[in-house]
Design an enzyme around this catalytic site. Sequence first.
Site, PDB file in Angstrom:
ATOM      1  N   GLY A  97     -17.666  13.735 -23.157  1.00 28.52           N
ATOM      2  CA  GLY A  97     -17.756  14.342 -24.473  1.00 28.52           C
ATOM      3  C   GLY A  97     -16.436  14.836 -25.017  1.00 28.52           C
ATOM      4  N   ASP A 130     -16.549  19.390 -30.663  1.00 37.19           N
ATOM      5  CA  ASP A 130     -15.334  18.868 -31.286  1.00 37.19           C
ATOM      6  C   ASP A 130     -14.492  18.022 -30.334  1.00 37.19           C
ATOM      7  OD1 ASP A 130     -14.164  20.737 -29.608  1.00 37.19           O
ATOM      8  OD2 ASP A 130     -13.603  22.126 -31.208  1.00 37.19           O
ATOM      9  N   GLY A 131     -14.872  17.993 -29.066  1.00 30.38           N
ATOM     10  CA  GLY A 131     -14.152  17.168 -28.108  1.00 30.38           C
ATOM     11  C   GLY A 131     -12.784  17.685 -27.717  1.00 30.38           C
ATOM     12  N   ASP A 257     -23.225  15.604 -12.079  1.00 33.18           N
ATOM     13  CA  ASP A 257     -22.169  14.945 -12.866  1.00 33.18           C
ATOM     14  C   ASP A 257     -20.776  15.428 -12.465  1.00 33.18           C
ATOM     15  OD1 ASP A 257     -23.486  17.262 -14.365  1.00 33.18           O
ATOM     16  OD2 ASP A 257     -21.553  17.160 -15.383  1.00 33.18           O
ATOM     17  N   ASN A 258     -20.717  16.489 -11.670  1.00 34.53           N
ATOM     18  CA  ASN A 258     -19.430  17.016 -11.209  1.00 34.53           C
ATOM     19  C   ASN A 258     -19.147  16.678  -9.752  1.00 34.53           C
ATOM     20  OD1 ASN A 258     -18.781  18.180 -13.680  1.00 34.53           O
ATOM     21  ND2 ASN A 258     -19.874  20.063 -13.200  1.00 34.53           N
ATOM     22  N   ASP A 267     -13.639  19.231 -11.874  1.00 35.20           N
ATOM     23  CA  ASP A 267     -14.154  20.246 -12.793  1.00 35.20           C
ATOM     24  C   ASP A 267     -13.813  21.651 -12.304  1.00 35.20           C
ATOM     25  OD1 ASP A 267     -15.316  21.764 -14.699  1.00 35.20           O
ATOM     26  OD2 ASP A 267     -17.270  20.823 -14.631  1.00 35.20           O
TER      27      ASP A 267
END
Length: 492
Positions: A97, A130-131, A257-258, A267
């Site tokens: 993202g 907003d990335g 996901d980490n 992360d």
Amino acid sequence: MNINQKEEKSIGWNFDNTYASLSEKFYTKQDLNPVVSPSLVVLNNDLAESLGLNIKALNSLEGIAVLAGNIAPKGALPITQAYSGHQFGYFTMLGDGRALLLGEHITPGGNRFDIQLKGSGRTPFSRGGDGRAALGPMLREYIISEAMDGLGIPTTRSLAVVSTGEKIIRDTVLPGAILTRVAQSHIRFGTFQYISKYGSEEDLKELADYTIKRHFPSIENEKYKYILFLKEVIKRQAKLVAKWQVVGFIHGVMNTDNMLISGETIDYGPCAFMDTYDPETVFSSIDTYGRYAYGNQPTIAVWNLSRFAETLLPLIDDDIDEALKIANKAIADFSQIYDKLWKNGMRKKLGMLKEESEDESIIVELLSIMKKYKSDFTNTFRALTLGDLCEDDLFLSDEFKLWKEKWDSRLNKEEKSKEDILHLMKENNPAVIPRNHRVEEALDAAVTRGDYGVMDQLLKVLANPYEYSIQQKEYTTLPPKSNKPYRTFCGT
């Protein structure tokens, strides 16, 4: 826009794009999101040299433009990767993202590393965000990831942090930044979960074969390569978490996901190192119920591995019940592998090389006393290493005196000299860790005052945590007492 060939050669980038050769179901090609006024904040010279990159050229306008995501280097193919994940136990569709994978850089020695820009702007996976990223969290990841590398723990690395010249809005208005992350790959447990949920069995096989070829080539031609693949991932995760535990590292957000297939730590948002020893220690502001507490990390690793194993079932055996049986047997091996690695790590911290029957009880008893007296995890082992048993409640207690008699008796069984035992302990007990208050001090100086000297000095000290130098001593001091627990945030 690409750097011309002369400039590209001067920097040393050597990109390949094997992940982008997979089906487009795994990623989305991504345009760059240029920033207003990029400026290099910190460059990891040692890492750059190991990658075969020219430090002077990276400091040039062209080099900074690449690190800021303003231009793509020759041979790069920017993509965002698709993945899912269980976040605090709940399955979610995710994806990059706020990150952009430029491609895979091949070093002069033939090693392959992902080069990813974190905070590079909005993508199809941004889910309304907003990335972008703020300077503070990107510097925090730089500090902690480099500290982890110094500690000898498998980790993603940080090549650079660039300020963007833009402001981003979170709870307040913050300076923007982009971090360049280096990893063996960014293939996650969640990558397999995504394709298992939204793709076909053919897609799953494509991903598994690619990952095996990239990370476990020795099993590529084996008949039962998919169960061997699972077993190799289990071994790497057991090794990783055992290393976390023996230095008191708390990841803080062990979502699937980490967790990387490569076995690297990734992360560095809510992570922190434990001061006072307590298995229930939690730092993450969003971990309300302590799911990812220090003492839970091995159990959560098993849970995460189970979710990963579920994705491989169709490849392990055509009979799903048989596949489940095989996978469960492999997962059950984690505890034995982890326990052995953890005990070996703790033995070395106490100067013990041989395996003796009383070792586990000696380790567990010490930790129990440390918990009772609220002892600092790192400094307790540092004191034992140096023989500096000062006027501390722990060392003055009758429990510790009895324990030390057992420990001394156990060390007498070693065939090594006292000098060898001391050397072993120094090699396995860091004199310093990135203390939370020291990290915050460095970030505050950098973000609010533009003073990077505090961070630079901290990084120098953390680069060789087992050195036991005079310069490190002031970094062993504990934070001021507070009525409020220390909390970390994900930085999104």
